[in-house]
Design an enzyme around this catalytic site. Structure first.
Site, PDB file in Angstrom:
ATOM      1  N   HIS A   1      32.706  38.631 -14.361  1.00  0.00           N
ATOM      2  CA  HIS A   1      31.857  39.705 -13.392  1.00  0.00           C
ATOM      3  C   HIS A   1      32.995  40.782 -12.919  1.00  0.00           C
ATOM      4  CE1 HIS A   1      28.540  36.834 -12.363  1.00  0.00           C
ATOM      5  NE2 HIS A   1      29.446  35.892 -13.045  1.00  0.00           N
TER       6      HIS A   1
ATOM      7  N   TYR B   1      39.358  30.307 -10.790  1.00  0.00           N
ATOM      8  CA  TYR B   1      39.240  31.599 -10.049  1.00  0.00           C
ATOM      9  C   TYR B   1      40.567  31.999  -9.585  1.00  0.00           C
ATOM     10  CZ  TYR B   1      34.005  31.594 -10.294  1.00  0.00           C
ATOM     11  OH  TYR B   1      32.895  31.278 -10.818  1.00  0.00           O
TER      12      TYR B   1
END
Ligand code: HEM
Length: 304
Positions: free
Chosen positions: A26, A293
């Site tokens: 992303h 993450y």
């Protein structure tokens, strides 16, 4: 097979290249501001502060799924909608969703295998069919996921699924598992590849910037409510279609966010960041994501 979050981010870098300062996945996105207002139905299902009906400020990031920040917006891909809500007591909570309705497998190793089948078109052509043969859930999910990869008219014209189940606890001590979907007020609108290409490399980023100046951009947050016995720890398992659906609130995007991610302020959307009244399931993919993450943040801020 046991895989580590660091292996997942490394596989993402391998597939899309390592781009310092950008997310491992992303990578190309736009930051927006907005507001979330919950319904009474949501307040009855959870005591969480942001679900009581007061307007809650939001930072929202819309994105393309791949790890290349220079990818043209017309390339077929999943798109992301990540939402951070700022609660009155100073705490924050995140909802992280994307456009593919079916996750590819029940455990993180399937996602890693998918990343290893990504990359240049030749790699995809040779490795993706084998990936599907190895993972029946991914194959079964194709009819739902393929249309979701078609370029949307706008980030505001796609549905976004948060995939995992979360446990909602109400004020009286009742509990149930729910799954979130963001449904666009503008409807689900897609483009053919040629039409998308004609709009240009950055048409999605440009379109959302323009749209937000001139029209209302809203999503309904819908909850699907599990019944006892429905699988809540498996992101690839579907619940029966007739499970109750409830409108939990409206997310309205109101402007561009320009003040974030400068001067060491690293913005991260973490699906495990929940507050009192909402608990995590034991879904192994959900827990894996927290560390993946963090690892991606370490990689994107390295040397800065
Ligand atoms: C094992 C499974 C997964 C792995 C390893 C993974 C990995 C990652 C990584 C490394 C990032 C970049 C994080 C950052 O630098 O801030 C990311 C971003 C993102 N992921 Fe995942 N992901 C997984 C599953 C999912 C699922 C199931 C969803 C949707 C429900 C999702 C939606 C997103 C979105 C929307 C972003 C962008 C967030 C933003 O705009 O900051 N991912 N993912």
């Amino acid at each position: 097979m046991t895989v580590t979050p660091a292996e997942a981010t490394a596989a993402a870098n391998e597939a899309f290249g390592r781009h310092l300062g950008y997310r491992a996945l992303h990578a190309k996105g736009t930051l927006l501001t907005g507001t979330f207002i919950a319904t009474r139905e949501a307040a009855a299902l959870t005591r969480a502060t942001h679900m009581q009906g007061e307007a809650v400020p939001a930072t929202v990031r819309v994105s393309n799924g791949g790890g290349d920040p220079n990818v043209p917006d017309y390339v077929p891909d999943v798109r992301g909608l990540a939402v951070k809500l700022y609660l009155p007591d100073g705490s924050r909570t995140d909802i992280v969703a994307q456009t593919a309705p079916r996750f590819v497998g029940s455990t993180p190793d399937v996602f890693l295998d998918l990343l290893r089948a990504q990359g240049p078109p030749l790699t995809v052509a040779s490795k993706f069919p084998q990936f599907l043969l190895r993972h029946p859930a991914a194959l079964a999910g194709l009819p739902a996921n393929l249309p979701a990869l078609r370029p949307p008219v706008s980030y505001a014209t796609a549905r976004y699924y948060a995939i995992h189940a979360f446990r909602f606890l109400d004020a009286a001590g009742g509990a149930r598992f729910v799954r979130y979907t963001f449904i666009p007020e503008a409807g689900d609108q897609r483009l053919g590849l040629r039409a998308a290409k004609a709009r240009g490399r950055d048409y999605l980023q440009e379109e959302i910037r323009a749209r937000i100046q001139t029209s209302r951009v809203r999503f309904a947050l819908e909850l699907q409510i599990a019944q006892d016995g429905d699988p809540v720890d498996d992101p690839a398992a579907q619940w029966p279609r007739n499970r109750r659906r409830v409108l939990a609130g409206i997310l309205e995007l109101t402007g561009l966010e320009t003040a974030r991610e400068t001067g060491g302020d690293v913005l991260v959307f973490d699906p495990t960041r929940v507050v009192d009244g909402i608990e995590l399931s034991n879904d192994p993919v959900l827990h894996f994501r927290r560390e993946a993450y963090s690892d991606s943040i370490a990689r994107r801020t390295e040397g800065s």
